[in-house]
Design a protein around this motif. Structure first.
Motif, PDB file in Angstrom:
ATOM      1  N   VAL A  43       0.846  -1.188   0.000  1.00  0.00           N
ATOM      2  CA  VAL A  43       0.000   0.000   0.000  1.00  0.00           C
ATOM      3  C   VAL A  43       0.881   1.236   0.000  1.00  0.00           C
ATOM      4  O   VAL A  43       1.867   1.318   0.734  1.00  0.00           O
ATOM      5  CB  VAL A  43      -0.946   0.016   1.212  1.00  0.00           C
ATOM      6  CG1 VAL A  43      -1.530   1.410   1.459  1.00  0.00           C
ATOM      7  CG2 VAL A  43      -2.086  -0.976   1.019  1.00  0.00           C
ATOM      8  N   ASP A  44       0.498   2.211  -0.838  1.00  0.00           N
ATOM      9  CA  ASP A  44       1.069   3.552  -0.837  1.00  0.00           C
ATOM     10  C   ASP A  44      -0.001   4.489  -0.294  1.00  0.00           C
ATOM     11  O   ASP A  44      -1.011   4.741  -0.956  1.00  0.00           O
ATOM     12  CB  ASP A  44       1.475   3.949  -2.258  1.00  0.00           C
ATOM     13  CG  ASP A  44       2.056   5.351  -2.356  1.00  0.00           C
ATOM     14  OD1 ASP A  44       1.801   6.178  -1.456  1.00  0.00           O
ATOM     15  OD2 ASP A  44       2.762   5.631  -3.334  1.00  0.00           O
ATOM     16  N   ASN A  45       0.207   4.999   0.931  1.00  0.00           N
ATOM     17  CA  ASN A  45      -0.799   5.841   1.566  1.00  0.00           C
ATOM     18  C   ASN A  45      -0.778   7.286   1.096  1.00  0.00           C
ATOM     19  O   ASN A  45      -1.665   8.064   1.451  1.00  0.00           O
ATOM     20  CB  ASN A  45      -0.629   5.796   3.094  1.00  0.00           C
ATOM     21  CG  ASN A  45      -1.547   4.777   3.749  1.00  0.00           C
ATOM     22  OD1 ASN A  45      -2.653   4.524   3.270  1.00  0.00           O
ATOM     23  ND2 ASN A  45      -1.084   4.174   4.823  1.00  0.00           N
ATOM     24  N   THR A  46       0.231   7.647   0.305  1.00  0.00           N
ATOM     25  CA  THR A  46       0.264   9.002  -0.258  1.00  0.00           C
ATOM     26  C   THR A  46      -0.500   9.050  -1.575  1.00  0.00           C
ATOM     27  O   THR A  46      -1.304   9.950  -1.810  1.00  0.00           O
ATOM     28  CB  THR A  46       1.713   9.467  -0.464  1.00  0.00           C
ATOM     29  OG1 THR A  46       2.390   9.477   0.789  1.00  0.00           O
ATOM     30  CG2 THR A  46       1.754  10.868  -1.062  1.00  0.00           C
ATOM     31  N   ALA A  47      -0.239   8.066  -2.434  1.00  0.00           N
ATOM     32  CA  ALA A  47      -0.951   7.989  -3.713  1.00  0.00           C
ATOM     33  C   ALA A  47      -2.279   7.248  -3.591  1.00  0.00           C
ATOM     34  O   ALA A  47      -3.052   7.211  -4.548  1.00  0.00           O
ATOM     35  CB  ALA A  47      -0.078   7.303  -4.758  1.00  0.00           C
ATOM     36  N   HIS A  48      -2.529   6.613  -2.418  1.00  0.00           N
ATOM     37  CA  HIS A  48      -3.769   5.854  -2.160  1.00  0.00           C
ATOM     38  C   HIS A  48      -3.922   4.720  -3.172  1.00  0.00           C
ATOM     39  O   HIS A  48      -4.923   4.606  -3.877  1.00  0.00           O
ATOM     40  CB  HIS A  48      -4.995   6.775  -2.184  1.00  0.00           C
ATOM     41  CG  HIS A  48      -4.777   8.084  -1.496  1.00  0.00           C
ATOM     42  ND1 HIS A  48      -4.412   8.158  -0.165  1.00  0.00           N
ATOM     43  CD2 HIS A  48      -4.846   9.368  -1.937  1.00  0.00           C
ATOM     44  CE1 HIS A  48      -4.275   9.421   0.175  1.00  0.00           C
ATOM     45  NE2 HIS A  48      -4.518  10.169  -0.872  1.00  0.00           N
ATOM     46  N   LEU A  49      -2.882   3.879  -3.209  1.00  0.00           N
ATOM     47  CA  LEU A  49      -2.845   2.764  -4.152  1.00  0.00           C
ATOM     48  C   LEU A  49      -2.562   1.460  -3.419  1.00  0.00           C
ATOM     49  O   LEU A  49      -1.785   1.416  -2.464  1.00  0.00           O
ATOM     50  CB  LEU A  49      -1.758   2.986  -5.201  1.00  0.00           C
ATOM     51  CG  LEU A  49      -1.956   4.134  -6.188  1.00  0.00           C
ATOM     52  CD1 LEU A  49      -0.696   4.333  -7.030  1.00  0.00           C
ATOM     53  CD2 LEU A  49      -3.162   3.864  -7.089  1.00  0.00           C
TER      54      LEU A  49
END
Length: 272
Positions: A43-49
């Motif tokens: 999970v990438d919590n900055t790009a929400h991916l």
């Protein structure tokens, strides 16, 4: 043993036998890696991916916990107060749960969820995402691990002074008992074959399950957010201080800093 570390700008790994000073950068399609699992979900919590099964998907904001269960991904969001179950094609089911839920752990065919501000621990059947039980506990449950038939929780007690309580919760009866209390904020918790690694504020401890007393204490952290255990060793990720460290409980307490920078989460890989 191998290790893998998610960072702000890269994914790194150490293969068994490599020196700590030589992490290898791993190709990753995500701009950053905040959460990761052994089977490659990230999970990438900055790009929400979410990256799962080789596919990239938009996901909720503020994913606090990511777990893999039978080729599925479980995501817990404190933004939407939702637990969601995904396959490689996308989300399958979603359950509203808790108030700013903070963490979860697997127990057989259930997920055990820290409800956060609602002051409850929720047991959810998988893969249906049916709510089976909710148990009230003191304070705000923020971190959890499961060993045997018990959940071990770190709950935030905000008054009169900020403390962290370590609770043992029987998942069959819902009965709980306080094992220890520490000054400061909950950090992280994980189980070992003979005890628990517990982080609260700047301190990392290994506790025996026999008496819940620390047999190893390591100070000097900021606030550890993730722990992963293998035997007597633990990988500790401290975003506040910007370090990933390998801690050992025996033969004597020790810590080795593996990486400094914008760290997020580290896990053991392969055999110990």
């Amino acid at each position: 043993m191998g290790m893998r570390l998610g960072c702000g700008a890269a994914l790194y790994e150490w293969q068994r036998g490599e020196t700590f000073a030589a992490p290898r950068k791993v190709d990753c399609p995500l701009p950053r890696v905040d959460l990761l699992t052994l089977d490659g979900a990230m999970v990438d919590n900055t790009a929400h991916l979410l990256l799962h099964g080789g596919q990239m998907h938009p996901c909720d904001r503020d994913i606090e916990a990511l777990l893999s269960w039978e080729h599925h991904a479980l995501l817990l969001s404190s933004d939407t107060d939702c637990l969601s179950l995904w396959d490689a094609e996308g989300p399958l089911r979603t359950l509203r749960i808790g108030v700013y839920p903070q963490d979860m752990a697997l127990h057989g065919r259930t997920a055990v969820v820290c409800g956060g501000v609602d002051g409850k621990v929720h047991v959810v059947r998988l893969p249906q995402l049916d709510l089976l039980a909710s148990f009230s506990v003191p304070g705000m449950p923020e971190r959890i691990c499961v060993s045997g038939g018990n959940a071990y929780l770190l709950t935030l007690l905000p008054e009169p002074e900020v403390h962290t309580a370590l609770l043992q919760l029987d998942l069959n009866t819902g009965k709980h008992q306080e094992l220890q209390r520490f000054a400061g904020l909950p950090g992280a918790i994980c189980a070992t074959p003979d005890g628990l690694w517990v982080a609260a504020s700047e301190v990392l401890m290994h506790l025996s399950l026999d008496d819940a007393q620390p047999d190893a204490v390591i100070r000097g952290f900021g606030l550890i957010r993730h722990l992963d255990a293998r035997g007597s060793a633990a990988l500790a990720t401290d975003p506040l201080e910007g370090i990933c460290a390998l801690a050992e409980a025996s033969p004597r307490p020790s810590v080795s800093v593996l990486y400094r920078g914008d760290v997020s989460m580290a896990i053991f890989t392969g055999d110990g």
